[in-house]
Structure formats: structure tokens, C-alpha cells
Write a protein that holds these residues in place. Structure first.
Motif, mmCIF file in Angstrom:
data_model
loop_
_atom_site.group_PDB
_atom_site.id
_atom_site.type_symbol
_atom_site.label_atom_id
_atom_site.label_comp_id
_atom_site.label_asym_id
_atom_site.label_seq_id
_atom_site.Cartn_x
_atom_site.Cartn_y
_atom_site.Cartn_z
ATOM 1 N N ARG A 50 47.856 -10.536 -23.788
ATOM 2 C CA ARG A 50 47.027 -9.223 -23.579
ATOM 3 C C ARG A 50 48.248 -8.285 -22.912
ATOM 4 N NH1 ARG A 50 42.990 -12.213 -23.223
ATOM 5 N NH2 ARG A 50 42.154 -11.408 -21.210
ATOM 6 N N ARG A 51 49.473 -8.497 -22.825
ATOM 7 C CA ARG A 51 50.381 -7.940 -21.897
ATOM 8 C C ARG A 51 50.045 -6.305 -21.582
ATOM 9 N NH1 ARG A 51 55.439 -9.682 -20.321
ATOM 10 N NH2 ARG A 51 54.526 -11.479 -21.073
ATOM 11 N N SER A 52 50.003 -5.473 -22.609
ATOM 12 C CA SER A 52 49.365 -4.128 -22.534
ATOM 13 C C SER A 52 48.438 -3.847 -21.498
ATOM 14 C CB SER A 52 49.514 -3.621 -23.778
ATOM 15 O OG SER A 52 48.275 -4.065 -24.469
ATOM 16 N N GLU A 53 47.378 -4.677 -21.581
ATOM 17 C CA GLU A 53 46.075 -4.610 -20.833
ATOM 18 C C GLU A 53 46.306 -4.868 -19.332
ATOM 19 O OE1 GLU A 53 42.977 -6.543 -22.228
ATOM 20 O OE2 GLU A 53 43.087 -6.197 -24.384
ATOM 21 N N ALA A 98 49.385 -4.427 -17.761
ATOM 22 C CA ALA A 98 50.196 -3.405 -17.490
ATOM 23 C C ALA A 98 49.280 -2.008 -17.141
ATOM 24 C CB ALA A 98 51.174 -3.099 -18.568
ATOM 25 N N GLU A 99 48.293 -1.979 -17.947
ATOM 26 C CA GLU A 99 47.522 -0.834 -17.784
ATOM 27 C C GLU A 99 46.631 -1.111 -16.387
ATOM 28 O OE1 GLU A 99 43.530 1.361 -19.705
ATOM 29 O OE2 GLU A 99 44.982 0.261 -21.051
#
Length: 677
Positions: free
Chosen positions: A147-150, A152-153
Motif C-alpha cells: 500500500r505504498r500510495s497510502e 506516501a499520502e
């Protein structure tokens, strides 16, 4: 051995033989994380930290845990005492996310140094609703890979929140004026709401020594005559010195009491606590003549010289809370300091042991039938008390001693220099002044670069690589100014001025007057740390304000005084709402409101009249009073310029803003003028 083997920090060296492949903080570690596309585990602690040791034994020395950590992360270890800037930035994130903080601090970062998951101590298995450290590692690894995008967010949101927090102080300090009479009175009233009338101190358990608040209360009493302020300071000092937090055999204070009664300490002994408290007790003695306060000063000073002084003349950072228990052979907290009745009998014999049990309240106050020693009342037979105390102290020296973190921190040595210099001068202990001078010489020769910049730490006479932060400049200047006051050597005043000029140049926001904890040319972190509130030591912000004000009083520099006044603006807001966390700023504000008073003493070197006037000036309780002493004709220090003798005798001039009353050669008259409110 991992990459910490070449470190100078005792804390990092404690982890040098871990199976964890630790990296020191630096760009190389984050470049490695970027290359491998893995997150960074940042672990922050310090050498005397009990729970840091626990987590190291449970997790960082475990081969399986270390193997998983090495495979999925880049592990970075930081000594918070070497890098307070790194600690401050990420601790703020930890506290904002979890509502609490502490050490060891455990933070997971992106290769861009952005935090996204936080904690402190994690156990080796799930406990009390807390996940195990291995579970945390596995959870973070899954989030990073799945869940890399989470991630980063979250990291971006946290970074934005920290940046917004930082801007509050910069804006606020440019608006408010320094605290006045109303704000200082309101701060005292607010302190009475959390004051523990029965046991001293503020709030409940755990209880930390409120050194900066006590200094404020003593100054407020001196300026206003407030008996409430004096009583809070006096009662708190008495309770701490009689309790188990104070080492009744060897002198010196532990970090804090785990209870509300000052009985059971967290046993680590820190240089900064003892330096600050020594000065508070000295000022209490100066105000009241309290004999217990005087004894506490001298015993604490002797502890500093005996157990914290390094061969190079500086002062080590701390003594560990833990040591080897001779009875079990295991490492345990408080093993060096706790006693059983049986142990007392072995040393003293049955009759004196029974007396010691009563004298030191040996009633099982600690663990496993042991007690920390207290002194609930003055001994009926002082000579017998001294005999028993000496025998127990001597016997204790045969126990395995706690480890010493022997790195020298510039800021904390500055605090020690100020305390030792004042104590030596006021209590006729020239050896303490000499110790202060030697420590100051170490800071000059080892910590000061050819460019005049301070390095934060040294060890074994070799400087570390970490740049000094604001508190290093401010507290070192404070120490140098104290040396000038007691000895009259103007080179200390000059050195203090050079450090404070660097504060104005590199740490101060010109538009608002706000101060930053790091220099404008220091390593750039995710935000530039900035905090005007006191923690265990005065904030760099308010420490700088105090040193700037003192320097301005000696030199008449409007630039330095204006900088101090602008820096104190934030105290008007924080001091009335949270005086427990801005005591030093309030103490400096008391000095500002009082002038501060400037005392110039002139007379021939070695003259008895000059010496008596000088000592009377140093004993003044006028808040933040500055004292200059020299022969007639000293033109290096503006406060001393154009100050002639009085009918051929040594003379003292009491001034505010360089406007002086008529000189006096009479000690009693000088004392009376400095008492005037």
C-alpha cells in the motif's frame, strides 16, 4: 561489529555489536534505503535510558528479529543527546500521532526522511494491548510493499502538519510584548493551581524536578515580596532534598521520582539536572539562609567533581540507572543505591543499623524488600549521622557502579560552569570556581572551531562532528558570563559576546525575532526545529534571551537587549497558560522587569573593601543582577567605564540601563540598595 563501531557516542557504541546492521544518521543511510527501495527504521535513545537497554536486549540483540530487520529495512540509530534536532523533529511527530512520547523512540521513515509510523518502546511479544516489535516490523513491511500510495499520502500529510506547527512561533513572537507585571502575577497564580501543598512540586506522579519554575518563583519573590512564590519554591526544594530522588549518601539528584512523594526515583543521574538544581538551591540559600539548601549545593557540587568530571576537565553527561546487583549478578535498576536492613547491619552493626533504618526511612520503599534512602527529618545527633553516612557511602563504593556516559555536551557543561562558578564564589569554595574555569577551557579548546562555531559534543578530549544547536551557544554563553561575574576576567565576557553574536546571525529570524534551534546553515531536516518551551533544560530560545539580556546589561548594547525583549514576546502568551513549561522565560522576564540591576565594583586587586563589596553584590537576590569588578580605569567593559574610587576607597555603583545611583563604599548600604524593590 556494525557501522557504529567507529562512533564517539557511548550510546551508539552500546549497539555496535548488535546483529542489527545499524547505520549512523547521515545521507549514506538514506541513499542506501533509496537504492534498496526500503523504509528506514529510526531508533533514538541515549546511554542512560533504562527502556532503551530493555528493548536492545529483547529485540536488537535477537538474531531472528535482526535478520528480518536487516532484510526489509535500513536501520538508523541516533543518540538524542548528540542530535537533539533530529530527536525534536521526530518526537514532535510521535507526540502528535500517539499523544505521548519517550525513549527509545521508534519511527519509520521514507528514504526522503518523511515519517509515516510511530512508537516508543515495543516489547518482544504482544503485551497489554501493545503489539510486539516483530509484528510492527511485519505490518510496516506489508504496508510499504502493498500500500505504498497510502504510505506516501500519510507521510505527506504529516510533513505538512509539522510545517504548519513550526510557523506558529515565528508569527506569534513578533506580535506580543515581553511579560509585564500582570502576566508574571498570572503565571504564579496558575502555578498555585497545580502545586502540591502537602508534598511539594507540581502535579502528580511522576514528578520531575521543576528547576526553571523554581528559579522563576525565587526571582518573583525577590522582586515582589510574594510569600506564596517563596513558599512553593522552599517547600518543593525541601521535599526533593529529603526524598529518595536525592542521593542521601553521595549527593546529587536522580532524573525524576516515579511517585508523587519524591520517594522512588528513576535512578539515572543527569548532568543538566544537577547543574540546574545546584543553582536553584544556591539561590534559595542566598534568599533565606536555609542550611539544608546550602548543604545540598555543596554535596551536589562534590558529586559533580567526584563522579562526572572527566580527565580533560569537562563533565560527563550522565550515570546509568542500572548496574549489576551483587546478590543476583544481574543488571537491575537502582541496584547501586538501594539497601535492605540486613545490608545495613553488615556495614554498621546491629545498633547503628537500627538507627539508620529510622534515620533513612528504610521500610521497603523500592523493590524486593529494598529501600531507597530518604531523610524525612533532621538527625537528632548530627555527628552520628555523619559517621553512619560516611560508612554507608564507603561501603557502597565496593558495589559495581552504574555505567557513565562520558561524552561532554557543550550546553550542559555551560549550565555546570555557571552553577559551579556561583557556588564557589558564594560559599567560599575556590576549587569549584577552578573546576568551572577548567571546563570552560575545554569548551574553548575542543568544542570551538577556528571559525568560532561550537561543536555539540566531545569525548576523551576529541570533538565530535555534530554542530552546536541554540542551547549550546546560549548555555555556554551563560557559563562564561557567570565566570566573568565571579572573577572579573573580561575575556569571558568577550567570548560570551562572540557566541551571542552568532546567535543573532544564524539562529534568529530578523523579521519576527523568533529563534530556531538549529543554525540557518545547519543540516536541513524535514523542518527546522523551533521550540520555546522548557523540557528537562531551559529551551534554547529562552536561554538565549537570558544570556542576551545579561550581556546587554554589561555592555549597554541596544541590539542585544532588543533581541532579548523580542524573544520574550512568546513568553507573554505561553507563561500565563503553561508556566510549568516556560519557567526560564518567566525568570528572564523577572530580570527584565527589574532592570536588570547592574553593579560595578571598582578598587585595587586584593583590596579587602573591594572583595567585600563584590561578594555582597554576588549575594544579591535582585533578579538577574549583573556584577562587574575591576581596578579603576577598566575601559574594556562599558559598565566599568568612568567609575572612580570613593574618597580613595573601593566603591560599588548600582545602575539600571547605565543610569547609576551615587557610589557607596559601605557593604550594608550596598545590600540595602540591592534589596530595594
Amino acid at each position: 561489529m556494525n557501522r557504529l563501531a567507529g562512533a564517539t557516542s557511548p550510546y551508539l557504541l552500546q549497539h555496535a555489536d548488535n546483529p542489527v546492521e545499524w547505520w549512523p544518521w547521515g545521507e549514506e543511510a538514506f541513499a542506501e534505503a533509496e537504492r534498496r527501495n526500503v523504509p528506514v527504521l529510526l531508533s533514538v535513545g541515549y546511554a542512560a535510558c533504562h527502556w532503551c537497554h530493555v528493548m536492545a536486549h529483547e529485540s536488537f540483540e535477537d538474531e531472528a528479529t535482526a535478520g528480518f530487520l536487516n532484510e526489509r529495512f535500513v536501520a538508523v540509530k541516533v543518540d538524542r543527546e548528540e542530535r537533539p534536532d533530529v530527536d525534536a523533529v521526530y518526537m514532535e511527530a510521535v507526540q502528535a500521532a500517539t499523544g505521548q512520547g519517550g525513549w527509545p523512540m521508534t519511527v519509520f521513515l521514507t528514504p526522503g526522511k518523511e515519517p509515516f509510523y510511530f512508537g516508543t518502546y515495543f516489547p518482544p511479544e504482544p503485551r497489554h494491548g501493545m503489539p510486539s516489535f516483530r509484528q510492527v516490523l511485519e505490518g510496516v513491511d506489508k504496508a510499504w510493499t502493498g500500500r505504498r500510495s497510502e504510505v506516501a499520502e500519510v507521510a505527506a500529510r504529516i510533513g505538512k502538519d509539522l510545517a504548519e506547527r513550526a510557523s506558529v512561533y515565528a508569527v506569534g513572537s513578533g506580535i506580543a510584548q515581553p511579560p509585564g507585571e500582570a502576566e508574571l502575577h498570572a503565571a504564579v497564580v496558575e502555578l498555585t493551581r497545580s502545586y502540591d501543598e502537602r508534598r511539594g512540586g507540581f502535579g502528580g506522579a511522576p514528578k520531575f524536578p521543576p528547576s526553571m519554575v523554581l528559579e522563576f518563583l525565587l526571582r518573583h519573590h525577590a522582586r515582589t515580596g510574594s510569600e506564596a512564590a517563596l513558599e512553593m519554591a522552599r517547600r518543593t526544594c525541601e521535599a526533593m532534598a529529603r526524598g529518595g530522588m536525592y542521593d542521601q549518601l553521595g549527593g546529587g539528584f536522580a532524573r525524576y521520582a516515579v511517585d508523587a512523594t519524591w520517594t522512588v526515583p528513576h535512578f539515572e543521574k543527569m548532568l543538566y539536572d544537577n547543574a540546574l538544581l545546584m543553582r536553584v538551591y544556591l539561590h534559595l540559600w542566598r534568599a533565606t539562609g536555609d542550611e539544608q539548601a546550602r548543604r545540598t549545593v555543596l554535596e551536589t557540587a562534590d558529586f559533580l567533581l567526584r563522579e562526572l568530571r572527566t580527565p580533560e576537565g569537562g563533565f560527563a553527561s550522565a550515570l546509568d540507572a542500572d548496574s549489576t546487583d551483587p546478590a543476583t549478578g544481574k543488571h537491575a535498576e537502582g541496584a547501586y543505591y538501594a539497601w535492605t536492613p540486613e545490608q545495613l547491619t553488615e556495614v554498621l552493626g546491629a545498633e547503628d543499623a537500627a538507627l539508620a533504618v529510622e534515620l533513612f526511612d528504610v521500610t521497603g520503599t523500592f523493590e524486593h524488600g529494598t529501600s531507597v534512602l530518604q531523610l524525612p527529618r533532621d538527625p537528632a545527633d548530627p555527628a552520628k549521622y555523619r559517621e553512619i553516612r560516611a560508612k554507608l557511602f564507603e561501603a557502597r563504593t565496593s558495589r559495581p557502579a552504574p555505567a557513565r556516559d562520558d561524552k561532554v555536551v557543550a550546553a550542559w557543561n555551560g549550565l555546570a560552569i555557571a552553577a559551579l562558578a556561583e557556588a564557589g564564589a558564594l560559599l567560599d569554595r575556590p576549587d569549584l570556581v577552578e573546576a568551572a574555569e577548567r571546563a570552560a577551557d575545554l569548551l574553548i579548546t575542543v568544542h570551538l572551531t577556528p571559525e568560532g562555531r561550537l561543536l555539540r559534543t566531545s569525548r576523551d578530549g576529541a570533538a565530535g562532528t555534530n554542530a552546536g544547536v541554540l542551547e549550546d551557544y546560549a548555555d555556554t554563553a551563560e557559563g562564561f558570563l557567570a565566570l566573568y561575574a565571579v572573577g572579573g576576567d573580561s575575556s569571558w565576557l568577550q567570548l560570551a559576546g562572540e557566541l551571542l553574536d552568532l546567535v543573532l546571525l544564524h539562529f534568529t529570524d530578523e523579521k519576527s525575532g523568533a529563534l530556531y534551534d538549529t543554525a540557518d546553515d545547519a543540516e536541513q531536516l524535514i523542518r527546522r526545529p523551533q521550540d520555546p518551551t522548557d523540557n528537562a533544560v531551559p529551551s534554547g530560545w529562552t536561554a538565549a534571551a537570558g544570556a542576551l539580556l545579561t550581556y546587554a546589561a554589561y555592555t549597554g548594547s541596544a541590539r542585544h537587549r532588543t533581541a532579548a525583549e523580542r524573544a520574550l514576546g512568546i513568553v507573554s502568551t505561553l507563561g500565563t497558560r503553561a508556566p510549568r513549561f516556560t519557567g526560564w522565560g518567566l525568570a528572564v522576564a523577572e530580570a527584565l522587569l527589574d532592570g536588570p540591576r547592574e553593579v560595578a565594583v571598582v578598587g585595587p586587586a586584593g583590596d579587602a573593601g573591594r572583595a567585600a563589596l563584590h561578594l555582597a553584590a554576588l549575594r544579591s537576590t535582585a533578579p538577574g543582577a549583573v556584577v562587574a569588578v575591576s581596578e579603576v580605569g577598566d575601559t574594556e567593559v562599558p559598565l566599568l567605564a568612568d567609575r572612580p574610587l570613593l574618597d580613595g576607597k573601593a566603591a560599588a555603583y548600582v545602575c539600571r540601563h547605565f543610569v547609576c545611583e551615587r557610589p557607596t563604599a559601605d557593604v550594608a548600604e550596598l545590600e540595602d540598595r540591592l534589596r530595594g524593590r
